[in-house]
Design a protein around this motif. Structure first.
Motif, PDB file in Angstrom:
ATOM      1  N   HIS A  20       5.510  -4.468  -6.972  1.00  0.00           N
ATOM      2  CA  HIS A  20       6.451  -5.357  -7.658  1.00  0.00           C
ATOM      3  C   HIS A  20       5.647  -6.070  -8.733  1.00  0.00           C
ATOM      4  O   HIS A  20       4.787  -6.888  -8.426  1.00  0.00           O
ATOM      5  N   HIS A  28      10.364  -7.254 -14.912  1.00  0.00           N
ATOM      6  CA  HIS A  28       9.831  -6.869 -13.605  1.00  0.00           C
ATOM      7  C   HIS A  28      10.069  -5.381 -13.353  1.00  0.00           C
ATOM      8  O   HIS A  28      11.043  -4.815 -13.836  1.00  0.00           O
ATOM      9  N   CYS A 174      16.335  -8.993 -10.952  1.00  0.00           N
ATOM     10  CA  CYS A 174      15.387  -8.069 -10.324  1.00  0.00           C
ATOM     11  C   CYS A 174      15.698  -7.898  -8.832  1.00  0.00           C
ATOM     12  O   CYS A 174      15.668  -8.862  -8.070  1.00  0.00           O
ATOM     13  N   LEU A 176      13.855  -6.543  -6.579  1.00  0.00           N
ATOM     14  CA  LEU A 176      12.655  -6.789  -5.768  1.00  0.00           C
ATOM     15  C   LEU A 176      12.495  -8.283  -5.513  1.00  0.00           C
ATOM     16  O   LEU A 176      12.122  -8.702  -4.411  1.00  0.00           O
ATOM     17  N   CYS A 177      12.783  -9.097  -6.541  1.00  0.00           N
ATOM     18  CA  CYS A 177      12.772 -10.560  -6.366  1.00  0.00           C
ATOM     19  C   CYS A 177      13.817 -10.948  -5.325  1.00  0.00           C
ATOM     20  O   CYS A 177      13.559 -11.776  -4.454  1.00  0.00           O
ATOM     21  N   ILE A 183       5.158 -10.786  -6.002  1.00  0.00           N
ATOM     22  CA  ILE A 183       4.977 -10.133  -7.302  1.00  0.00           C
ATOM     23  C   ILE A 183       3.519 -10.178  -7.750  1.00  0.00           C
ATOM     24  O   ILE A 183       2.798 -11.125  -7.450  1.00  0.00           O
TER      25      ILE A 183
HETATM   26 ZN    ZN Z   1      11.056  -9.182  -9.613  1.00  0.00          ZN
END
Ligand code: ZN
Length: 195
Positions: A20, A28, A174, A176-177, A183
């Motif tokens: 990430h 990102h 994002c 993943l966030c 990150i």
């Molecule tokens: Zn992210």
């Protein structure tokens, strides 16, 4: 050089990372290509930069210009292939990209601007502006890797060794966030972490 061969070289050198990441553009992504990990091998740098330089053959290029830091090694190898001098732009004390160290361009000098990776192409665009302001004429732009998969708009002929489509997101959107994954901000730091 075929795109498949470029990809093989990048993967063998461990330059493709999964996780990430916050890219230098601020976006990102789950995949990051750290060109420094392939360019640390002079023979691979010469092969990749040479293949990029080959794409500008016959364009009467007189000078190669790169944005520091990531573009310098690529520019060096493109310049070697084309047999022309190679200079770079870098941030000055006010944070603006500029030609320093006594680097200059002749009025109308035919230049190509090259770097390692295009995500938004921002550094290359900034460098093109500086070359033009200094009196040079930009006849082409190039990158080893075009992460936009050919979607960027250029006012000059643009060439990349490989176009790859890796999704990237603004932080607020994002996934993943949203999943709370920690990150990594790559860049110079990244190379040290993985050393
Ligand atoms: Zn992210």
């Amino acid at each position: 050089m075929e795109a498949s061969e470029v990809q093989q070289i990048l993967e063998r050198a461990g330059a493709v990372r999964h996780g990430h990441f916050e890219l230098s553009s601020g976006r990102h992504s789950a995949t990051y290509v750290q060109c420094a990990l392939v360019l640390q091998y002079p023979d691979l740098a010469e092969r990749l930069g040479g293949a990029l330089g080959e794409k500008f053959r016959g364009m009467d290029v007189e000078c190669v210009v790169s944005p520091a830091l990531g573009g310098i090694l690529v520019g060096h190898e493109v310049g070697r292939k084309l047999g022309v001098r190679t200079i770079f732009v870098e941030r000055d004390s006010s944070g603006q990209m500029a030609l320093r160290r006594g680097f200059e361009l002749r009025r109308g000098e035919r230049a190509v601007v090259v770097e390692d990776v295009w995500t938004t192409g921002g550094s290359t665009r900034e460098t093109i502006g500086i070359v033009e302001q200094a009196g040079g004429r930009v006849v082409g732009a190039g990158a080893l890797i075009d992460r936009s998969a050919g979607k960027l708009d250029w006012d000059v002929p643009a060439k990349a060794l490989i176009e790859i489509s890796i999704p990237s997101y603004e932080a607020f959107e994002c996934p993943l966030c949203r999943r709370g994954e920690p990150i990594t901000k790559p860049g110079s730091h990244f190379a040290r972490l993985s050393a």
